[in-house]
Design a protein around this motif. Structure first.
Motif, PDB file in Angstrom:
ATOM      1  N   SER A 172     -11.316   1.446  -4.326  1.00 34.75           N
ATOM      2  CA  SER A 172     -10.967  -0.060  -3.747  1.00 34.75           C
ATOM      3  C   SER A 172     -11.265  -0.460  -5.688  1.00 34.75           C
ATOM      4  O   SER A 172     -11.003  -1.490  -6.225  1.00 34.75           O
ATOM      5  CB  SER A 172     -12.432  -1.044  -3.433  1.00 34.75           C
ATOM      6  OG  SER A 172     -13.549  -0.356  -3.660  1.00 34.75           O
ATOM      7  N   GLY A 173     -12.031   0.046  -6.704  1.00 37.02           N
ATOM      8  CA  GLY A 173     -12.408   0.468  -7.800  1.00 37.02           C
ATOM      9  C   GLY A 173     -11.177   0.691  -8.936  1.00 37.02           C
ATOM     10  O   GLY A 173     -10.969  -0.068  -9.634  1.00 37.02           O
ATOM     11  N   MET A 174     -10.259   1.009  -7.855  1.00 36.61           N
ATOM     12  CA  MET A 174      -9.150   1.906  -9.134  1.00 36.61           C
ATOM     13  C   MET A 174      -7.459   0.452  -8.822  1.00 36.61           C
ATOM     14  O   MET A 174      -7.042   0.614  -9.308  1.00 36.61           O
ATOM     15  CB  MET A 174      -8.652   3.347  -8.492  1.00 36.61           C
ATOM     16  CG  MET A 174      -9.517   4.877  -8.659  1.00 36.61           C
ATOM     17  SD  MET A 174      -8.790   5.961  -7.418  1.00 36.61           S
ATOM     18  CE  MET A 174      -7.067   6.116  -8.121  1.00 36.61           C
TER      19      MET A 174
ATOM     20  N   ASP B 250       0.505   8.833  -9.043  1.00 33.32           N
ATOM     21  CA  ASP B 250       2.019   9.552  -8.096  1.00 33.32           C
ATOM     22  C   ASP B 250       1.292   9.088  -6.778  1.00 33.32           C
ATOM     23  O   ASP B 250       1.690   9.633  -5.396  1.00 33.32           O
ATOM     24  CB  ASP B 250       2.412  10.334  -7.452  1.00 33.32           C
ATOM     25  CG  ASP B 250       3.719  10.902  -9.243  1.00 33.32           C
ATOM     26  OD1 ASP B 250       4.039   9.493  -9.435  1.00 33.32           O
ATOM     27  OD2 ASP B 250       3.463  11.342  -9.651  1.00 33.32           O
ATOM     28  N   ARG B 251      -0.438   8.606  -7.092  1.00 37.83           N
ATOM     29  CA  ARG B 251      -0.888   8.028  -5.257  1.00 37.83           C
ATOM     30  C   ARG B 251      -1.062   7.288  -5.368  1.00 37.83           C
ATOM     31  O   ARG B 251      -0.670   6.111  -6.232  1.00 37.83           O
ATOM     32  CB  ARG B 251      -2.757   8.378  -6.190  1.00 37.83           C
ATOM     33  CG  ARG B 251      -3.536   7.567  -4.845  1.00 37.83           C
ATOM     34  CD  ARG B 251      -4.857   7.693  -5.205  1.00 37.83           C
ATOM     35  NE  ARG B 251      -4.861   9.185  -5.918  1.00 37.83           N
ATOM     36  CZ  ARG B 251      -7.032  10.144  -5.905  1.00 37.83           C
ATOM     37  NH1 ARG B 251      -8.055   9.389  -5.557  1.00 37.83           N
ATOM     38  NH2 ARG B 251      -6.852  11.390  -6.324  1.00 37.83           N
ATOM     39  N   PRO B 252      -0.366   7.314  -3.773  1.00 34.11           N
ATOM     40  CA  PRO B 252      -0.533   5.897  -3.121  1.00 34.11           C
ATOM     41  C   PRO B 252      -1.788   4.839  -3.059  1.00 34.11           C
ATOM     42  O   PRO B 252      -2.586   5.195  -3.304  1.00 34.11           O
ATOM     43  CB  PRO B 252      -0.040   5.998  -1.779  1.00 34.11           C
ATOM     44  CG  PRO B 252       0.409   7.590  -1.748  1.00 34.11           C
ATOM     45  CD  PRO B 252      -0.125   8.321  -2.401  1.00 34.11           C
ATOM     46  N   LEU B 253      -1.629   3.683  -2.893  1.00 40.22           N
ATOM     47  CA  LEU B 253      -1.581   2.766  -3.661  1.00 40.22           C
ATOM     48  C   LEU B 253      -2.794   2.898  -2.088  1.00 40.22           C
ATOM     49  O   LEU B 253      -4.362   2.295  -1.991  1.00 40.22           O
ATOM     50  CB  LEU B 253      -2.051   0.634  -3.714  1.00 40.22           C
ATOM     51  CG  LEU B 253      -1.155   0.791  -4.809  1.00 40.22           C
ATOM     52  CD1 LEU B 253      -0.027  -0.838  -4.930  1.00 40.22           C
ATOM     53  CD2 LEU B 253      -1.691   1.175  -6.174  1.00 40.22           C
ATOM     54  N   LEU B 254      -2.195   3.145  -1.178  1.00 40.67           N
ATOM     55  CA  LEU B 254      -3.662   2.946   0.067  1.00 40.67           C
ATOM     56  C   LEU B 254      -4.597   4.319  -0.322  1.00 40.67           C
ATOM     57  O   LEU B 254      -5.649   3.817   0.528  1.00 40.67           O
ATOM     58  CB  LEU B 254      -2.547   3.860   1.056  1.00 40.67           C
ATOM     59  CG  LEU B 254      -3.257   4.121   2.527  1.00 40.67           C
ATOM     60  CD1 LEU B 254      -3.616   2.847   3.260  1.00 40.67           C
ATOM     61  CD2 LEU B 254      -2.144   4.372   3.531  1.00 40.67           C
TER      62      LEU B 254
ATOM     63  N   GLU C 273       0.664  -1.310   0.432  1.00 41.70           N
ATOM     64  CA  GLU C 273      -0.018  -0.025   0.397  1.00 41.70           C
ATOM     65  C   GLU C 273       0.971   1.364  -0.443  1.00 41.70           C
ATOM     66  O   GLU C 273       0.527   2.517  -0.175  1.00 41.70           O
ATOM     67  CB  GLU C 273      -1.074  -0.133   1.301  1.00 41.70           C
ATOM     68  CG  GLU C 273      -2.116  -1.075   1.023  1.00 41.70           C
ATOM     69  CD  GLU C 273      -3.052  -1.090   2.088  1.00 41.70           C
ATOM     70  OE1 GLU C 273      -2.660  -0.944   3.282  1.00 41.70           O
ATOM     71  OE2 GLU C 273      -4.337  -1.256   1.594  1.00 41.70           O
ATOM     72  N   GLU C 274       1.859   1.262   0.353  1.00 40.94           N
ATOM     73  CA  GLU C 274       2.605   2.577   0.628  1.00 40.94           C
ATOM     74  C   GLU C 274       3.061   2.898  -1.161  1.00 40.94           C
ATOM     75  O   GLU C 274       3.530   3.624  -1.345  1.00 40.94           O
ATOM     76  CB  GLU C 274       4.801   2.209   2.164  1.00 40.94           C
ATOM     77  CG  GLU C 274       3.993   1.732   2.925  1.00 40.94           C
ATOM     78  CD  GLU C 274       3.662   0.365   3.070  1.00 40.94           C
ATOM     79  OE1 GLU C 274       3.328  -0.315   2.589  1.00 40.94           O
ATOM     80  OE2 GLU C 274       2.991   0.620   4.425  1.00 40.94           O
ATOM     81  N   LEU C 275       3.323   2.140  -2.105  1.00 40.55           N
ATOM     82  CA  LEU C 275       3.775   2.367  -3.520  1.00 40.55           C
ATOM     83  C   LEU C 275       2.772   2.954  -4.111  1.00 40.55           C
ATOM     84  O   LEU C 275       1.493   2.922  -3.596  1.00 40.55           O
ATOM     85  CB  LEU C 275       3.710   0.238  -4.937  1.00 40.55           C
ATOM     86  CG  LEU C 275       4.959  -0.200  -3.468  1.00 40.55           C
ATOM     87  CD1 LEU C 275       5.025  -1.397  -4.666  1.00 40.55           C
ATOM     88  CD2 LEU C 275       6.559   0.627  -3.330  1.00 40.55           C
ATOM     89  N   THR C 276       2.982   3.498  -4.608  1.00 41.98           N
ATOM     90  CA  THR C 276       2.000   4.739  -5.981  1.00 41.98           C
ATOM     91  C   THR C 276       1.923   3.768  -6.821  1.00 41.98           C
ATOM     92  O   THR C 276       2.334   2.503  -7.171  1.00 41.98           O
ATOM     93  CB  THR C 276       2.867   6.236  -6.413  1.00 41.98           C
ATOM     94  OG1 THR C 276       4.102   5.398  -7.351  1.00 41.98           O
ATOM     95  CG2 THR C 276       4.083   6.949  -5.478  1.00 41.98           C
TER      96      THR C 276
END
Ligand SMILES: Nc1ncnc2c1ncn2[C@@H]1O[C@H](COP(=O)(O)OP(=O)(O)OP(=O)(O)O)[C@@H](O)[C@H]1O
Length: 201
Positions: free
Chosen positions: A133-135, A125-129, A88-91
Motif C-alpha cells: 500500500s505504501g508503494m 515491472d511489478r504489477p500494482l496488484l 491492478e493488472e498494470l505494472t
C-alpha cells in the motif's frame, strides 16, 4: 491561478456537510484543510477539483484574472487521494506511462525519471496488484506531484507511508509545489507541516 470559494455549502440528501465556507486559494501557496472524520475535507477537495458542484454558493476558477469554464477545470488539476483506484493488472511503469500519456508530466519528467525520483526503479515491472500500500501511495503521489497542472490537490498524502517515504514526499512537495496552488486535506501533522495556513472545517 486563483480559486475562490464563496459562501459554499454542500448537501448530500438531507445532510449539510459543508456550511457557508469561504476562502481564496492562490498560486505559490500550500494550504491545509483539517477536520474530524466526515467533516467534509474530501468533499471540499472534490469541489476544488471541479468534479463536484456546491449546493449553494460558488467556486470561481481564474487564471490571470480570466474565469476558466467549469468543463475545462480538469485540465488544470492534478489530484490524488488514498481512495483513488488503480488498474491492478498494470505494472508500475505501465501505470506511469499510461497516466502521463493522458495528463502531461512536468517539463523533463519522463516515466524513467519519475521511477527514479520515486525510488521505484527496481519495481518498474511489478504489477500494482503485488505492490504494497505504501508503494501504491508513492505511485499515486507521483502522478499528482509530477503532472504539469497548476492546481495540486492532495488528500492524506502520507497515509500508509513509512518515515523514509514521508521524507521523500516532503522534499518533493517543496520542489514541485513551486508555481502551483496546493491544497492538502488531512489531520496528520506530517501532511500539514509545509502548509502556510491551515483551515479547520
Ligand atoms: N456522494 C456522497 N453521497 C452521500 N454522502 C456523501 C457523499 N460523499 C460524501 N458524503 C458524506 O459527506 C460527509 C463528509 O465526507 P468526506 O469524505 O468529505 O469527509 P472527510 O472529512 O474527508 O472524512 P475522512 O476524514 O473520514 O476522510 C460524510 O458523512 C460522507 O458520508
Amino acid at each position: 491561478m486563483t480559486v475562490r470559494m464563496e459562501d459554499v455549502s454542500k448537501r448530500f440528501g438531507r445532510q449539510w456537510v459543508i456550511k457557508q465556507f469561504s476562502e481564496a486559494f492562490h498560486t505559490d501557496t500550500i494550504y491545509g484543510i483539517r477536520g474530524r472524520n466526515g467533516s467534509g475535507k474530501s468533499t471540499l477537495l472534490r469541489m476544488l477539483s471541479g468534479q463536484l458542484s456546491p449546493s449553494r454558493g460558488r467556486v470561481v476558477f481564474q487564471k490571470a484574472g480570466v474565469a476558466i469554464p467549469p468543463d475545462r477545470i480538469y485540465r488544470y488539476v492534478s489530484w490524488t487521494g488514498p481512495y483513488f483506484e488503480v488498474v491492478e493488472e498494470l505494472t508500475v511503469l505501465e501505470m506511469l506511462t499510461f497516466h502521463f500519456r493522458l495528463k502531461p508530466a512536468a517539463e523533463g519528467m519522463t516515466p524513467a525519471i519519475i521511477l527514479d525520483r520515486t525510488g521505484l526503479t527496481p519495481f518498474a515491472d511489478r504489477p500494482l496488484l503485488d505492490c504494497s500500500s505504501g508503494m501504491r501511495q508513492r505511485i499515486l503521489l507521483a502522478t499528482a506531484l509530477y503532472a504539469a497542472a497548476p492546481i495540486l490537490l492532495l488528500d492524506e498524502p502520507t497515509v500508509t507511508l513509512d518515515r523514509e517515504a514521508a521524507e521523500w514526499f516532503e522534499a518533493e512537495l517543496q520542489r514541485f509545489a513551486v508555481g502551483r496552488l496546493t491544497v492538502i486535506a488531512s489531520n496528520d501533522p506530517r501532511d500539514l507541516k509545509a502548509c502556510a495556513s491551515v483551515t479547520d472545517l
